[in-house]
Design an enzyme around this catalytic site. Structure first.
Site: not given
Lengths: 360, 608
Positions: A193, A97, A245
């Site tokens: 995870e 920013y 996964d």
């Protein structure tokens, strides 16, 4: 200013000096930087992690893209100089920013400024913490039989990561090096995870039953999470296992924990845990446990093929598993184990796999 | 020829009836077209007259509204004028002309054009034509008002008088016709005159439309076109009707001489060979041949090999004039034109010219405009049925930088001009508005279009490359000074000049002037760097007032001192030129001659 910060500032100004000298001599300004692709990472036998190789890329003002990159780098160096001199710090997002006021040097997206900070880390061999640049809080959590000591704004606190915390666990601070391990009763660390699976293990009392420290990775883990895993492994000598996964994106999460990520291979020796073992879900688990599965998408297939040419995955285990997955054309999530009941993962799957791996 | 044949058969009927039956052929099929045709006939006459007399045409066309649905058309030229005795016949008699059998590239349908316009005026408004003509500046002009006697096809003079006329010589015709005047359409008087002006760059045409608006089509060339040579017909380029009328009107006393005298590429040997093959006696009187004999002769022509006809009878517009005209008329940013070598189809010589104008003020989001010409006459009608248009559609313009849907005209900021010149333009129909698909002609047109297309692609690509270079230069010219400024600011050092580095990246010739002052003198150093990929020869100038000392420079004195260096730089070579001046330098940046603006930085291009 601390000595290390003064050194860091000198290194940063050194980059500006190089550009100055080139322009002064009428040369086109350019910078050399390690190539950050999977084709330029090498296994370091000594530290057992993957680090950048010898390939270098030139960022040159010859191209419009290169010229912008050098301009932004000059602005960031100027900003870091002021920040270090004023002993202030800022976050990666704040830096992005702040660049709003830099006219043509402004970043178009935060990814660009994040990447530029990484470039500066690579060129100077310092870390962003030395630049006084912090990441955003990522909120990854720990729960387990571990007592730590943390310097907080309200003084030094000792926290037991089971007794002193709620179900949410202990939140890992941005600068993991500021915490101290006091003592522990853990036998191993399990990094998970997804939030759903982490909650399942906590609810089933896995940490107590197996003396495990449960670390939530929250997807692709932040540097602080990876640093914590490495410290638990190297300082406390605890084995680390990773449970994700069963898809290519998750294998990459494991790889960044165990081998180091391609994007920050310059920090592999500081962040990676080469001893970390992969629990699953493995493609062979889909067959073995007859797990509910989804079809692979085109992107999944692309990512799997890319893994086959990733040097970090160049082992028999991964070749076999990835090839099998491509044949099966299937992927499964951690929570697919719920097919056999909510306790199946803690009562059957994990104990079976962890004893196979010699962890319990 | 058709009109002539028709006229012959229709001797008994009045020419008014003849006109009524043939008005679609003659160009009077609808009210809009009728006005264009009248203008066209008069303008063609003027152009032809000027061309033959070797005068640069200056033509005025004026149309005013008269009564309801009728217009006065005035066409005035600076041509040789028409002698008084001829005026009635030229303007008041149909089928009056000089060259029925002449084979050459010519504008009009001989002998019918202007008098048909007079007849049309008379039939639709009942008003006579007013002709003014002057053949010498020393004499007064003749003003003749005339009708055509429609029963006898003879002029009928209403009045004639000598008058003062402002022109040195020339002809003016004024007729009043029924019709519809339209503006801003492909088929309009204005468009016809525009297109006529494009292929007649030697003509100045002024047009005043019914609203009083003035359009001027300037003369862009002072060069008169060559008058096309007349040639006799080629045996392969003739039809039965024409052969029969040639047999009837020839002066030759026998067949052999007839062949030799009336055709090109026929000598003693070929004439005998042909007659022998046809089984006709060479000593026969040509006038005695029956239709069957003529047919036999024609068939023998077809079976016999002749040399192709000579092609010097064709008069192209020429590449440079097409380009000049297109540039002037369309304010294009780029033009190109090609004139092909003459070719032959069925015994008729022809040649094709194609020009293209691109960019500039030409609109880019529409299909390209096609300008079709046959023997320098614009073809305004039946564009889609014309083989020239189809040839444009059959070329893949996507290869050449224009957009195109399959089998359609390309889309883009371009105008394509196609000129077919021939002693025999193969029209699709008697109205002579579209060209028939003759394979030899189509091939030539396609080849020309492809050549023009390749040049267009080269131009568009070069332009894109230059634009990219310019864009990059613009960005780097901002980014690099900012980089230098920031780096110097961070390191707390004096500012750096990076113009030369930008020039190096872009590949420019760069000039840098540095000045050291001491004791009232300025020691000036010009550093010239060639960052391009080729050797550059250039002249560098500096202009100073006051005392000047320079090594190796040519010094020219006027109100101030001009220094000139002749330098040659290989790629990546640099040279430093030094001089000392007590006074001041007049020019802001060093002046450079011999390097184009796109590749020069730090200096200014000059053409001293």
């Amino acid at each position: 200013m601390k000595e290390i910060e003064a050194q860091c500032l000198r290194a940063l100004l050194g980059i500006a000096e190089r550009m100055y000298d080139q322009m002064k001599a009428g040369k086109i300004p350019e910078l050399e930087i390690a190539t950050r692709t999977k084709h330029n990472i090498e296994f370091n036998e000594e530290s057992e992690v993957w680090v950048y190789g010898d390939r270098r890329s030139i960022r040159s003002a010859k191209t419009v893209k290169g010229a912008y990159m050098l301009l932004r780098m000059a602005y960031v160096i100027g900003f870091l100089k002021e920040q270090l001199n004023a002993n202030k710090s800022s976050t990666l997002r704040e830096l992005y920013y702040i660049s709003e006021n830099w006219g043509m040097a402004k970043f178009n997206e935060q990814q660009e400024s994040d990447r530029l900070i990484e470039d500066l880390e690579i060129i100077t061999a310092f870390q962003r913490e030395h630049f006084h640049i912090r990441p955003e809080e990522d909120g990854a959590t720990v729960i387990g039989p571990l007592r730590i000591r943390e310097e907080t704004r309200r003084g030094v606190k000792e926290i037991h990561c089971q007794d002193d915390v709620g179900e949410g666990g202990y939140q890992i601070p941005v600068n993991v090096d500021k915490i101290e391990f006091v003592d522990h009763d853990a036998k191993f660390v399990i990094a998970i995870e997804t939030g759903g699976m982490r909650d399942r293990l906590v609810e089933n009392g896995f940490d107590e039953k197996f003396d495990a420290i449960i670390v939530h990775l929250k997807g692709q883990p932040a540097r602080s999470t990876r640093r914590l895993l490495r410290r638990l492994n190297t300082e406390l000598g605890l084995p680390v296992v990773v449970f994700t996964d069963g898809d290519p994106w998750s294998y990459r999460i494991y790889a960044s924990v165990a081998y180091g990520s391609i994007k920050s291979a310059h920090l592999s020796e500081y962040l990676a845990t080469p001893a970390a073992k992969f629990v699953g879900i493995r493609p062979s688990d889909i067959v073995k446990y007859d797990l509910p599965s989804d079809k692979l998408t085109d992107k999944d297939i692309q990512a799997l093929n890319s893994i086959l040419s990733d040097p970090r995955f160049d082992t028999d285990f991964w070749k076999r598993e990835v090839t099998l997955q491509l044949e099966l054309n299937k992927k499964s999530e951690q929570q697919a184990l719920a097919k056999y009941g909510l306790d199946y993962v803690t009562d059957v799957y994990l104990p079976e796999r962890l004893s196979e791996l010699g962890v319990i | 020829m058709i009109a002539e044949e028709l006229a012959k058969k229709q001797k008994e009927i009045s020419i008014a009836e003849f006109f009524e039956k043939n008005k679609h052929i003659l160009g009077y099929s609808n009210p809009v077209k009728s006005i264009i045709t009248c203008v066209k006939e008069a303008v063609d006459n003027s152009l032809d007259a000027c061309e033959e007399a070797g005068i640069l045409p200056d033509i005025l066309v004026k149309i005013t509204r008269s009564e309801k649905n009728s217009y006065r058309i005035i066409v005035e030229d600076n041509g040789p004028g028409v002698v008084k005795e001829q005026i009635p016949r030229v303007f008041g008699k149909l089928l009056y002309g000089s060259r029925f059998h002449a084979i050459r590239q010519s504008r009009g349908q001989q002998g019918i054009g202007i008098s048909a316009a007079v007849l049309y005026a008379q039939l639709t408004t009942g008003k006579p034509a007013v002709i003014i003509s002057k053949t010498s500046p020393k004499e007064k002009a003749w003003k003749v008002e005339l009708f055509i006697n429609t029963r006898k096809n003879e002029p009928e003079i209403v009045s004639e008088e000598r008058i003062e006329w402002h022109r040195a010589r020339g002809t003016r015709i004024e007729i009043e016709v029924a019709g519809t005047y339209v503006k801003e359409r492909k088929q309009s008087v204005l468009e016809y005159l525009r297109e006529t002006s494009i292929v007649n760059p030697h003509a100045k045409i002024t047009f005043i439309d019914p609203d009083g608006e003035i359009f001027e089509f300037q003369r862009v060339s002072e060069e008169l076109p060559l008058v096309p040579k007349e040639i006799k017909p080629h045996p392969h380029g003739i039809e039965l009707g024409m052969l029969m009328s040639m047999l009837r009107y020839t002066n030759a006393k026998n067949l052999k001489n007839f062949l030799k005298a009336e055709f090109v590429r026929v000598g003693d040997k070929t004439a005998e060979e042909v007659l022998n093959k046809a089984g006709l006696d060479p000593s026969l009187d040509p006038k005695s041949l029956s239709r069957d004999d003529a047919l036999k002769l024609l068939n023998t022509f077809k079976e016999t090999d002749f040399l192709p006809p000579p092609t010097d009878c064709l008069s192209p517009i020429g590449e440079s004039l097409i380009m000049k005209s297109l540039m002037t008329e369309y304010n294009a940013e780029w033009v190109y034109a090609t004139t092909r070598k003459p070719k032959v189809y069925s015994g008729h010589p022809f040649l094709v010219e194609v020009g293209i104008a691109y960019g500039g003020e030409i609109k880019g989001d529409e299909k390209v405009s096609i300008l079709r010409y046959a023997n320098k006459i614009p073809l305004l009608y039946q564009q889609s049925g014309c083989a020239l248009t189809k040839a444009v559609e059959s070329v893949n313009w996507k290869n050449y930088g224009l957009q195109q849907s399959r089998g359609e005209l390309p889309v883009g900021p371009a105008v394509i001009l196609i000129h077919l010149a021939s002693t025999n333009i193969p029209y699709t129909s008697e109205s002579k508005e579209a060209i028939a698909a003759i394979p030899e002609i189509i091939d030539e047109v396609r080849l020309s279009l492809q050549e023009v297309g390749r040049r267009l692609r080269e131009y568009v690509e070069r332009k894109k490359k230059l634009q990219r270079k310019k864009k990059k230069e613009d960005v780097l010219n901002k980014v690099l000074p900012l980089l230098a400024k920031k780096v110097c600011e961070v390191l707390e050092k004096d500012p750096l000049d990076v113009d030369r580095i930008v020039a190096k990246i872009i590949g420019n010739v760069h000039v840098e002037r540095s000045i050291a002052e001491s004791d009232g003198y300025m020691d000036v150093c010009l550093r010239i760097s060639n960052f391009t990929k080729s050797r550059k020869e250039m002249k560098v100038y500096e202009m100073c007032s006051g005392e000047v000392e320079a090594e190796n420079a040519k010094v020219m004195q006027s109100s101030y001192t001009t220094l000139m260096w002749n330098i040659t730089l290989e790629p990546n070579e640099e040279v430093e030129l030094r001089y000392r001046v007590k006074g001041r330098i007049v020019n802001k940046k060093p002046l450079v001659e011999g390097v184009s603006e796109e590749i020069l930085s730090g200096g200014e291009v000059t053409f001293l």
